[in-house]
Design an enzyme around this catalytic site. Sequence first.
Site, PDB file in Angstrom:
ATOM      1  N   ASP A 133      25.259 -51.572   0.378  1.00 34.38           N
ATOM      2  CA  ASP A 133      25.227 -52.125   1.780  1.00 34.38           C
ATOM      3  C   ASP A 133      24.423 -53.331   1.568  1.00 34.38           C
ATOM      4  O   ASP A 133      23.728 -53.960   0.908  1.00 34.38           O
ATOM      5  CB  ASP A 133      24.226 -51.349   2.693  1.00 34.38           C
ATOM      6  CG  ASP A 133      24.851 -50.289   3.175  1.00 34.38           C
ATOM      7  OD1 ASP A 133      26.228 -49.900   3.052  1.00 34.38           O
ATOM      8  OD2 ASP A 133      24.329 -49.631   3.925  1.00 34.38           O
ATOM      9  N   ASP A 134      25.104 -54.385   2.407  1.00 35.93           N
ATOM     10  CA  ASP A 134      24.540 -55.848   2.370  1.00 35.93           C
ATOM     11  C   ASP A 134      24.648 -56.706   1.188  1.00 35.93           C
ATOM     12  O   ASP A 134      23.694 -57.387   1.030  1.00 35.93           O
ATOM     13  CB  ASP A 134      23.049 -55.840   3.065  1.00 35.93           C
ATOM     14  CG  ASP A 134      23.150 -55.272   4.527  1.00 35.93           C
ATOM     15  OD1 ASP A 134      24.085 -55.351   5.129  1.00 35.93           O
ATOM     16  OD2 ASP A 134      22.155 -54.454   4.596  1.00 35.93           O
ATOM     17  N   CYS A 138      27.819 -50.297   8.470  1.00 35.43           N
ATOM     18  CA  CYS A 138      27.712 -49.602   7.253  1.00 35.43           C
ATOM     19  C   CYS A 138      28.498 -48.156   7.232  1.00 35.43           C
ATOM     20  O   CYS A 138      29.039 -47.750   6.479  1.00 35.43           O
ATOM     21  CB  CYS A 138      26.207 -49.415   6.781  1.00 35.43           C
ATOM     22  SG  CYS A 138      24.958 -48.824   7.933  1.00 35.43           S
ATOM     23  N   HIS A 143      23.922 -41.419   6.057  1.00 37.20           N
ATOM     24  CA  HIS A 143      23.878 -41.987   7.459  1.00 37.20           C
ATOM     25  C   HIS A 143      25.427 -41.429   7.856  1.00 37.20           C
ATOM     26  O   HIS A 143      26.131 -42.227   8.572  1.00 37.20           O
ATOM     27  CB  HIS A 143      24.080 -43.599   7.357  1.00 37.20           C
ATOM     28  CG  HIS A 143      23.641 -44.034   8.664  1.00 37.20           C
ATOM     29  ND1 HIS A 143      23.899 -45.274   9.111  1.00 37.20           N
ATOM     30  CD2 HIS A 143      23.177 -43.484   9.784  1.00 37.20           C
ATOM     31  CE1 HIS A 143      23.556 -45.482  10.519  1.00 37.20           C
ATOM     32  NE2 HIS A 143      23.167 -44.463  10.843  1.00 37.20           N
TER      33      HIS A 143
END
Length: 174
Positions: free
Chosen positions: A25-26, A63, A127
Amino acid sequence: ALAVQGCSPLATESTQPNVLLIIADDLGWGDIGALGSEIPTPHIDNLAREGVLFTNFHTAATCSPSRAMLLTGVDTHLAGLGNMITFMAPNQRGKPGYEGHLNKRVRTLGELFQAGGYITGFFGKWHLGEKPGQLPHDRGFEHTLALLTGGSDNWSALGAAPVRPAVEPFSRNG
């Protein structure tokens, strides 16, 4: 394996390749050396050189829907994450495609690889569902250590205030 007359090999090489999928992520496109970064990333660069590098994945706006697409190969709405549950609008809640977790209409890479005889693992931020039956261990990953929610990290009780609590749940092997 080398065959010698009168002897049988100790082990045979598997015809199945090892598969390692890294989701970060990111992370920007050029943040690793193999894709042009000035930051040294030798281990990741070696994995890219020795394996297959896929370069045509398009993310969703957040995400968990992006992760759902990558782990299932289908659109976020088919997988149940038409929007990240944290930001789901009241008119989306409870509607098909907005379950807020990976639904049972899709199969994960873990389930597919496990059915193909692979040992599977998931380590990091999940998540994609927090309740029993929605955890990575329930979705085809045998060995897991998963941060179940988003917006926090693995090292400190920071939380993503005011959206998330300071301490987030983990799951290990279900």
